[in-house]
Design an enzyme around this catalytic site. Structure first.
Site, PDB file in Angstrom:
ATOM      1  N   CYS A 200       0.828  -1.210   0.000  1.00  0.00           N
ATOM      2  CA  CYS A 200       0.000   0.000   0.000  1.00  0.00           C
ATOM      3  C   CYS A 200       0.859   1.256   0.000  1.00  0.00           C
ATOM      4  O   CYS A 200       2.052   1.216   0.299  1.00  0.00           O
ATOM      5  CB  CYS A 200      -0.892   0.039   1.243  1.00  0.00           C
ATOM      6  SG  CYS A 200      -1.949  -1.400   1.492  1.00  0.00           S
TER       7      CYS A 200
ATOM      8  N   CYS B 111      -6.080   1.727  -2.272  1.00  0.00           N
ATOM      9  CA  CYS B 111      -5.291   2.969  -2.335  1.00  0.00           C
ATOM     10  C   CYS B 111      -4.498   3.115  -3.624  1.00  0.00           C
ATOM     11  O   CYS B 111      -3.916   4.173  -3.878  1.00  0.00           O
ATOM     12  CB  CYS B 111      -4.354   3.070  -1.126  1.00  0.00           C
ATOM     13  SG  CYS B 111      -2.988   1.860  -1.129  1.00  0.00           S
TER      14      CYS B 111
ATOM     15  N   CYS C 137      -2.866   4.859   2.962  1.00  0.00           N
ATOM     16  CA  CYS C 137      -3.959   3.905   2.748  1.00  0.00           C
ATOM     17  C   CYS C 137      -4.883   3.860   3.968  1.00  0.00           C
ATOM     18  O   CYS C 137      -4.423   3.741   5.108  1.00  0.00           O
ATOM     19  CB  CYS C 137      -3.403   2.508   2.478  1.00  0.00           C
ATOM     20  SG  CYS C 137      -4.698   1.288   2.117  1.00  0.00           S
TER      21      CYS C 137
ATOM     22  N   CYS D  88      -2.518  -2.777  -3.568  1.00  0.00           N
ATOM     23  CA  CYS D  88      -3.806  -2.624  -2.887  1.00  0.00           C
ATOM     24  C   CYS D  88      -4.813  -1.983  -3.853  1.00  0.00           C
ATOM     25  O   CYS D  88      -4.524  -0.964  -4.476  1.00  0.00           O
ATOM     26  CB  CYS D  88      -3.631  -1.748  -1.643  1.00  0.00           C
ATOM     27  SG  CYS D  88      -5.174  -1.315  -0.808  1.00  0.00           S
TER      28      CYS D  88
END
Length: 370
Positions: free
Chosen positions: A47, A81, A51, A78
């Site tokens: 991430c 994000c 995030c 991810c």
């Protein structure tokens, strides 16, 4: 002394960004988006710092300077994000452009000069920047691309010959030469997810948490540590999705009893058969780990020197991280240059507990000798 001081300074400098990065993750500080990404070992996802997802435990987190470095180690971006879309600096954009070019054409051997020319930098600058931000060479990255493509095509059902050439391998001998070390089995076996393999396992409670031990008729194949059985069992099945994996205490009961006694300090020495596969280099590192006396530690650089590769600390660290049988191959005995604990797949608290237990056993043994 000057060299030792320089190494200590470098070690301290390397830790500062991690502390700063972790604070940014804890605060979900968007100012650090694009400066680094963090990956979570338990989920396999990476991430951006801001995030909004639930914050992971620190021991489960690994930091990378660029998204491509996280993906090279198998982490997925991810979806929440979208870390790949974060603003980037000049060098990070260079790495992304170079990686995209290599993804488009992972020729063997990689033509660094060609990639450098198309990105508008010198080959020397590309090599240096790539190693600093990615942790591997452009050639190493190209090899990871080919291996990933091979796995994908085999899982899709392609025959080995087709998968071989579509993945970018120039010959079948090149593929089979590397397959056992990287795949853990031959390509034909991997194609079927380990079909035909018979793996028995069982679990037990220890002061470190739950311990899973799996093995074949030849020896111990895996030792995992965690908080509950189900994630450990799932990890084993992910490794061999089509293998015949059964909870079979009878097959491995004697081995797990010895390991549990060893962890508790009741059985200082272990001599169990192993059924693991690795490259020649990985085996050299694992054998060197087994030569570290119980209750002692070694730095990554000392371990690199012990196998005749003085500048191979990073390669040694990667070999430690891929160790499939923790405890039997004691990768927890490797520490940073200043003696502080480095990363450990099963968490730093477990590493600390293992080292403390071994030191106590050695101290007690010394007291009885006197």
């Amino acid at each position: 002394m000057r060299t030792e001081n320089q190494q200590a300074d470098l070690s301290r400098a390397a830790r500062v960004p991690e502390r700063r990065f972790w604070k940014a993750v804890a605060a979900r500080d968007g100012r650090y988006d694009g400066a680094f990404v963090y990956a979570v070992r338990s989920t396999g996802i990476y991430c951006r710092p801001s995030c909004p997802a639930r914050r992971p435990r620190r021991e489960q987190v690994k930091f990378f300077k660029v998204p491509e470095a996280a993906e090279c180690e198998g982490f997925r971006p991810c979806r929440r994000c979208d870390p790949r879309s974060a603003p980037r600096g000049t060098e990070s954009r260079l790495i992304r452009q170079a990686c995209d070019l290599m993804e488009q054409n992972s020729e063997d051997p990689i033509r660094v000069a060609s990639v450098a020319r198309r990105t508008g930098v010198s080959p020397f600058r590309l090599q240096r920047t790539f190693r600093r931000l990615m942790g591997i060479s452009p050639l190493g990255y190209a090899q990871s691309i080919r291996l990933r493509r091979l796995k994908t095509r085999l899982r899709e059902g392609n025959d080995v010959t087709t998968a071989l050439y579509e993945a970018g391998y120039g010959s079948s001998s090149r593929l089979y030469e590397r397959s056992n070390g990287h795949l853990g089995m031959t390509p034909a076996t991997y194609q079927h997810g380990g079909r035909g393999m018979e793996i028995g396992y069982t679990t037990a409670s220890t002061h470190l948490g739950r311990l899973l031990l799996a093995g074949t008729t030849k020896g111990v194949a895996a030792i995992y540590l965690g908080d509950a059985d189900s994630p450990l069992e799932a990890a084993l099945r992910r490794e061999y999705p089509a293998a015949d994996i059964q909870r079979n205490p009878a097959q491995v009961s004697e081995w797990i009893r010895e390991v549990v006694r060893h962890v508790s300090g009741e059985q200082p020495e272990l001599d169990l058969p192993l059924d693991i596969k690795g490259t020649a280099f990985q085996r050299r590192v694992w054998e060197a780990l087994q030569r570290i006396p119980r209750g002692s530690t070694r730095t990554y650089s000392a371990l690199a020197r012990a196998i005749g590769l003085p500048k191979g600390q990073r390669a040694v660290a990667r070999a430690c991280a891929t160790n499939p049988v923790s405890i039997l191959i004691p990768c927890h005995r490797v520490v940073r240059e200043d003696g502080n604990l480095a990363g450990y797949r099963w968490g730093l608290k477990r590493k600390q507990a293992l080292l403390a237990g071994e030191k106590a056993v050695r101290t007690n043994a010394g007291s009885r000798a006197h």
